[in-house]
Design an enzyme around this catalytic site. Structure first.
Site, PDB file in Angstrom:
ATOM      1  CG  HIS A   1      41.513  -5.687  -1.721  1.00 39.76           C
ATOM      2  ND1 HIS A   1      42.769  -6.159  -2.012  1.00 39.76           N
ATOM      3  CD2 HIS A   1      40.741  -6.784  -1.513  1.00 39.76           C
ATOM      4  CE1 HIS A   1      42.747  -7.482  -1.986  1.00 39.76           C
ATOM      5  NE2 HIS A   1      41.541  -7.876  -1.680  1.00 39.76           N
TER       6      HIS A   1
ATOM      7  CG  ASN B   1      45.319 -10.594  -3.888  1.00 35.56           C
ATOM      8  OD1 ASN B   1      45.882 -11.113  -2.920  1.00 35.56           O
ATOM      9  ND2 ASN B   1      44.027 -10.341  -3.910  1.00 35.56           N
TER      10      ASN B   1
END
Ligand code: NAD
Length: 408
Positions: free
Chosen positions: A145, A195
């Site tokens: 990511h 997140n």
């Protein structure tokens, strides 16, 4: 080949959008040759030009010389199909955020690539195990990511699926090092470390708009604390429309009171910086966020329509709610073993989310406050505002022992 010596020499990137472009440059800068696939040939052509332009810009700025730029560009080539990339050591997929699409691509690649090749997804939040399940090599599947812009942002979350092998993780960590990234290994959960924590933080910010605050007040309070950007300026940079479209596509979440202001802004075409207007106004060609009274009027209208009795919300309350939301979720991530240490969570927030370096990261900040104090403050919020503030079990345990997150 020994278990830990798997070195990535050739890679492929699927997707030539915002993230694919940055990821390709990360790999090329680290000396890895990259083949690039996008099912939209025009997109790929534009992306190759954008990469060349970025290197030309680096040369103009004196960051690299022309010979180095040429070497890096020569490492990148367009590939017409998956068959062309069958010999690579690693594929990083960066197509649209859609599970079925990613599964389809992984299934197809699994049938073509050599057995030891790694398959990685740049998904922001999707289930890595569900992606791995589309292949016969789940030990070789993981999340990589990157953060936008990928060739600039230091953070790399390496997402370990339930079956990801230690050798695959080692290879990803070694690659992260070659790319000059700060790599943090995360377990697999919705949103991973960064997140997942962002969600309750932003939720508080949005709720406070409905209860009485304005975007600039919320951002100023957090920027005053030292954040590079408050949440609404951040949304303007990322694009308010991304989540709006995702909610629309998923057919859920669009009715929640907290997203009504975002929805209205998007309906007005105010997507953020890219459209010249979002939570703030931007003059053509400028990234300077300017206060926009029209947005304040919209905030007032939406909250009144939803029946909120507005009240004054000061910077202390803004900080208290946003920071404690981060810390409480961070503690849950730690107690579930999603993050290996509080320090890892801090690295994510310092390198990917603009948390003030001087404060050491959200978990270090909480330790500095004292976890007994944090625990009391969460209980006070729980009494006033409800269950969502229930302190993570770990905070209560550590507070009772007089320990901090860092002492675990
Ligand atoms: P984007 O829309 O800019 O680019 C996606 C690209 O994928 C497009 O060029 C499209 O043509 C291509 N594509 C779509 N289907 C394809 C297929 N079947 N085969 C080959 N190419 C295909 O998207 P993005 O912002 O670069 O995001 C890509 C991924 O990265 C998403 O999973 C997203 O959640 C994740 N991500 C995005 C950000 C961000 O800030 N944009 C940050 C971190 C992670």
């Amino acid at each position: 080949m020994s278990q830990t010596s798997f070195e990535i020499q050739q890679a492929a990137v699927i997707g030539a959008g915002t993230m694919g472009r940055g990821i390709v440059m990360c790999l090329a800068n680290a000396g890895v040759s990259v083949q690039w696939v996008d099912n939209n040939p025009q997109m790929l052509e534009q992306a190759l030009m954008a990469v060349a332009e970025t290197y030309a810009h680096n040369v103009r700025q004196g960051r690299i010389d022309q010979a180095e730029a040429d070497t890096r560009i020569a490492r990148v080539s367009a590939a017409a199909d998956y068959a062309t990339i069958r010999n690579v050591d690693l594929v990083i997929e960066a197509v649209y955020e859609n599970l079925e699409l990613k599964q389809k691509i992984f299934r197809e690649l699994d049938g073509l690539l050599k057995p030891e090749a790694l398959l990685a997804s740049n998904t922001s939040a999707l289930d890595i195990d569900a992606i791995a399940a589309a292949t016969r090599r789940p030990a070789q599947v993981l999340g990589l990511h990157f953060f936008s812009p990928a060739h600039i942002m230091k953070l790399l979350e390496i997402v370990r699926g339930a079956q990801t092998s230690p050798a695959a993780l080692e290879a990803a960590l070694a690659l992260g090092k070659r790319m000059g990234k700060v790599s943090v290994v995360s377990g697999n959960c919705h949103g991973f470390i960064g997140n997942r924590m962002l969600h309750p933080y932003v939720l508080e910010a949005r709720k406070m708009l409905l209860e009485g605050a304005y975007p600039q007040q919320v951002d100023s309070a957090l920027q005053g604390f030292g954040f590079a950007m408050g949440p609404f300026r951040m949304y303007d940079v990322v694009g308010i429309d991304l989540e709006w479209r995702a909610r629309e596509l998923a057919g859920k979440g669009q009715d929640a009171p907290e997203v009504q202001i975002d929805n209205r802004l998007c309906e007005m075409g105010r997507f953020g910086q890219k459209s010249g207007n979002g939570y703030y106004h931007y003059e053509p060609g400028s990234r300077q966020a300017e206060h926009d009274p029209e947005v304040d009027a919209l905030v007032l209208r939406v909250s009144e329509e939803l029946g909120f009795q507005r009240r004054d919300i000061g910077p202390e309350e803004i900080l208290e709610r946003c920071l404690l939301a981060l810390v409480n979720e961070g503690a849950k991530i730690l107690q579930e073993g999603i993050a290996g240490s509080a320090h890892d969570i801090d690295l994510v927030y310092l390198n990917g989310y603009g948390f003030p370096a001087k404060k050491g990261g959200p978990m270090a900040w909480a330790d500095h406050q004292g976890l007994a104090d944090i625990h009391q403050r969460l209980l006070a919020l729980e009494t006033r505002q409800g269950d969502q503030w229930k302190p993570a079990r770990l905070i209560g345990e550590l507070a009772a022992q007089g320990r901090g997150f860092a002492d675990r």
